[in-house]
Design a protein around this motif. Structure first.
Motif, PDB file in Angstrom:
ATOM      1  N   ASP A 243      38.236  54.642  45.457  1.00  0.00           N
ATOM      2  CA  ASP A 243      38.727  54.936  44.139  1.00  0.00           C
ATOM      3  C   ASP A 243      39.759  53.621  43.765  1.00  0.00           C
ATOM      4  OD1 ASP A 243      37.836  57.281  44.428  1.00  0.00           O
ATOM      5  OD2 ASP A 243      39.705  58.202  44.933  1.00  0.00           O
ATOM      6  N   LYS A 244      40.384  53.164  44.801  1.00  0.00           N
ATOM      7  CA  LYS A 244      40.920  51.770  44.457  1.00  0.00           C
ATOM      8  C   LYS A 244      40.070  50.753  44.060  1.00  0.00           C
ATOM      9  CE  LYS A 244      44.367  48.919  44.251  1.00  0.00           C
ATOM     10  NZ  LYS A 244      45.301  49.177  43.245  1.00  0.00           N
ATOM     11  N   ILE A 245      38.742  50.841  44.521  1.00  0.00           N
ATOM     12  CA  ILE A 245      37.767  49.504  44.126  1.00  0.00           C
ATOM     13  C   ILE A 245      37.310  49.732  42.641  1.00  0.00           C
ATOM     14  CG2 ILE A 245      35.449  48.585  44.540  1.00  0.00           C
ATOM     15  CD1 ILE A 245      35.839  49.083  47.649  1.00  0.00           C
ATOM     16  N   GLU A 246      37.142  51.249  42.767  1.00  0.00           N
ATOM     17  CA  GLU A 246      36.679  51.645  41.228  1.00  0.00           C
ATOM     18  C   GLU A 246      37.517  51.150  40.140  1.00  0.00           C
ATOM     19  OE1 GLU A 246      33.531  52.914  40.099  1.00  0.00           O
ATOM     20  OE2 GLU A 246      32.789  52.568  42.126  1.00  0.00           O
ATOM     21  N   SER A 247      38.872  51.732  40.413  1.00  0.00           N
ATOM     22  CA  SER A 247      39.778  50.974  39.543  1.00  0.00           C
ATOM     23  C   SER A 247      40.038  49.842  39.186  1.00  0.00           C
ATOM     24  CB  SER A 247      41.135  51.596  40.089  1.00  0.00           C
ATOM     25  OG  SER A 247      42.362  51.352  39.382  1.00  0.00           O
ATOM     26  N   ILE A 248      39.989  48.830  40.289  1.00  0.00           N
ATOM     27  CA  ILE A 248      39.999  47.443  40.050  1.00  0.00           C
ATOM     28  C   ILE A 248      38.691  46.952  39.224  1.00  0.00           C
ATOM     29  CG2 ILE A 248      39.506  45.354  41.411  1.00  0.00           C
ATOM     30  CD1 ILE A 248      41.391  46.332  43.457  1.00  0.00           C
ATOM     31  N   LEU A 249      37.627  47.615  39.482  1.00  0.00           N
ATOM     32  CA  LEU A 249      36.408  47.138  38.878  1.00  0.00           C
ATOM     33  C   LEU A 249      36.370  47.524  37.232  1.00  0.00           C
ATOM     34  CD1 LEU A 249      33.517  47.980  41.181  1.00  0.00           C
ATOM     35  CD2 LEU A 249      34.267  45.847  40.571  1.00  0.00           C
ATOM     36  N   ASN A 250      37.029  48.638  36.887  1.00  0.00           N
ATOM     37  CA  ASN A 250      37.441  49.046  35.574  1.00  0.00           C
ATOM     38  C   ASN A 250      38.490  48.180  34.813  1.00  0.00           C
ATOM     39  OD1 ASN A 250      35.537  50.826  35.768  1.00  0.00           O
ATOM     40  ND2 ASN A 250      36.775  52.558  36.547  1.00  0.00           N
ATOM     41  N   ASP A 251      39.296  47.694  35.434  1.00  0.00           N
ATOM     42  CA  ASP A 251      40.584  46.991  34.903  1.00  0.00           C
ATOM     43  C   ASP A 251      40.484  45.569  35.160  1.00  0.00           C
ATOM     44  OD1 ASP A 251      41.230  49.571  34.047  1.00  0.00           O
ATOM     45  OD2 ASP A 251      42.493  49.706  35.951  1.00  0.00           O
ATOM     46  N   LEU A 258      40.392  42.373  43.204  1.00  0.00           N
ATOM     47  CA  LEU A 258      39.279  42.848  44.412  1.00  0.00           C
ATOM     48  C   LEU A 258      39.350  41.867  45.492  1.00  0.00           C
ATOM     49  CD1 LEU A 258      37.267  44.785  44.919  1.00  0.00           C
ATOM     50  CD2 LEU A 258      35.468  43.508  43.398  1.00  0.00           C
ATOM     51  N   LEU A 259      39.767  40.631  45.278  1.00  0.00           N
ATOM     52  CA  LEU A 259      39.539  39.553  46.284  1.00  0.00           C
ATOM     53  C   LEU A 259      40.741  39.914  47.143  1.00  0.00           C
ATOM     54  CD1 LEU A 259      38.604  36.162  44.589  1.00  0.00           C
ATOM     55  CD2 LEU A 259      37.387  37.316  46.507  1.00  0.00           C
ATOM     56  N   ARG A 276      32.771  48.876  55.794  1.00  0.00           N
ATOM     57  CA  ARG A 276      31.311  49.326  55.180  1.00  0.00           C
ATOM     58  C   ARG A 276      31.933  50.172  54.108  1.00  0.00           C
ATOM     59  NH1 ARG A 276      30.910  51.929  59.391  1.00  0.00           N
ATOM     60  NH2 ARG A 276      29.143  50.519  60.583  1.00  0.00           N
ATOM     61  N   THR A 277      32.635  50.936  53.565  1.00  0.00           N
ATOM     62  CA  THR A 277      33.158  51.415  52.321  1.00  0.00           C
ATOM     63  C   THR A 277      33.139  50.366  51.415  1.00  0.00           C
ATOM     64  OG1 THR A 277      34.129  53.233  53.200  1.00  0.00           O
ATOM     65  CG2 THR A 277      34.495  53.063  51.148  1.00  0.00           C
ATOM     66  N   VAL A 285      26.909  45.760  42.325  1.00  0.00           N
ATOM     67  CA  VAL A 285      27.699  45.283  41.464  1.00  0.00           C
ATOM     68  C   VAL A 285      27.538  43.946  41.447  1.00  0.00           C
ATOM     69  CG1 VAL A 285      30.344  44.861  40.789  1.00  0.00           C
ATOM     70  CG2 VAL A 285      29.784  47.082  41.839  1.00  0.00           C
ATOM     71  N   GLU A 286      27.579  43.189  39.984  1.00  0.00           N
ATOM     72  CA  GLU A 286      27.278  41.937  39.890  1.00  0.00           C
ATOM     73  C   GLU A 286      28.579  41.113  40.323  1.00  0.00           C
ATOM     74  OE1 GLU A 286      26.516  38.810  36.073  1.00  0.00           O
ATOM     75  OE2 GLU A 286      26.109  41.175  35.898  1.00  0.00           O
TER      76      GLU A 286
END
Length: 311
Positions: A243-251, A258-259, A276-277, A285-286
């Motif tokens: 969920d944290k990754i999804e939030s970062i990708l959106n914002d 992300l780094l 792995r997650t 993702v690009e």
């Protein structure tokens, strides 16, 4: 009573008797090796006041004598013979003697006198390969810590170090590179960092910089996230990171956040399920060049711990 370790040059390569009064170049070269080797062996002991080196004529005999009470010397010699010595320096000394004995065709005898008992060990030097007993390597342990404190020194031309003192005045010496060093604020200002602590039992820890956080709220955000995941032993921790990754990708268009997240898990003992997650969440993702590099770094780390080298 004195114990002795004796090396004799009996005959030259032509089978002729040898003497200190008329010594061939080959025998002289061997004699020089034996004297220096036995001297070096003695110097490796703590107290050498009762050690003696002697030369005798007839055959050319080089002898190291030492008190019979120095039982550790006899143990060292026997350990080298048995291949059980972990003292590389002493093994190399015996190897130097062995190499000379095998090399030049002279006739040698090697005697070890111990508590009145005499043992011919020539065959050991001619046949056995002296080796160092490998001691088990002590593993490194890693953990991630978050530090708020005062940056009181930063610099270095080749190796860059940041010096930070926390509120309890505990001082951290932190390795970093020049690019990382540029992220720090002014000296004597409060700073917020995440650090990879690398240590072995009963030894001083080493610290490597993971990230510098420009704002305290960002520091607390990642500290809370990381510590929550560490404490969570259920499968829910994977949902938290996803969920944290999804939030970062959106914002976060720049992917800097992300780094920051990925760098927290770039160590050999990071939660493999979390790594792995992260990789699965970013698989399609690009990616920017920096994200691609960190992605490949984490993938390599994950593969290294698998027998089949698969993610």
């Amino acid at each position: 009573m004195q114990n002795e370790f004796i090396i004799k040059i009996n005959k030259d390569r032509n089978g002729e008797e040898v003497s200190l009064e008329n010594i061939s170049i080959g025998a002289a070269d061997a004699l020089n090796i034996f004297i220096s080797s036995l001297s070096d062996f003695a110097k490796a002991e703590k107290d050498i006041s009762d050690f003696r080196i002697s030369l005798k004529n007839g055959c050319i005999e080089t002898s190291l004598s030492y008190p019979s009470t120095k039982t550790e010397v006899d143990e060292d010699i026997q350990n080298i013979f048995d291949g059980n010595s972990s003292e590389e320096y002493k093994v190399k000394i015996f190897k130097n003697i062995q190499d000379k004995i095998k090399a030049n065709g002279l006739d040698y005898s090697i005697i070890h006198r111990n508590d009145g008992n005499e043992k011919d060990v020539t065959s050991i030097f001619k046949a056995k390969k002296f080796t160092v007993k490998k001691t088990p390597e002590i593993p490194w342990f890693y953990d991630v810590i978050f530090v708020e404190g005062e940056l009181f020194d930063l610099g270095g031309k080749v190796k860059v170090n940041a010096h930070i003192a926390d509120k309890n005045d505990f001082q951290y010496l932190i390795d970093c590179n020049k690019e990382q060093a540029k992220k720090f604020g002014p000296i004597y200002e409060n700073t917020f960092v995440s650090i990879l602590r690398k240590y072995r039992p009963n030894s001083k820890a080493q610290h490597e910089l993971i990230d510098v956080y420009l704002e305290k709220n960002k520091f607390l955000e990642y500290k809370s996230l990381y510590e929550t995941i560490v404490k969570n032993k259920t499968l829910n921790r994977f949902d938290i990171i996803h969920d944290k990754i999804e939030s970062i990708l959106n914002d976060d268009i720049s992917n800097g956040e992300l780094l920051k997240l990925m760098r927290l898990y770039n160590n050999p003992q990071a939660d493999r399920g979390i790594i792995r997650t992260i990789l699965m969440a970013l698989k399609r993702v690009e990616k920017s060049e920096e994200i691609t590099f960190m992605y490949n770094t984490l993938a390599t780390l994950l593969k290294a711990g698998n027998d089949n080298k698969a993610i």
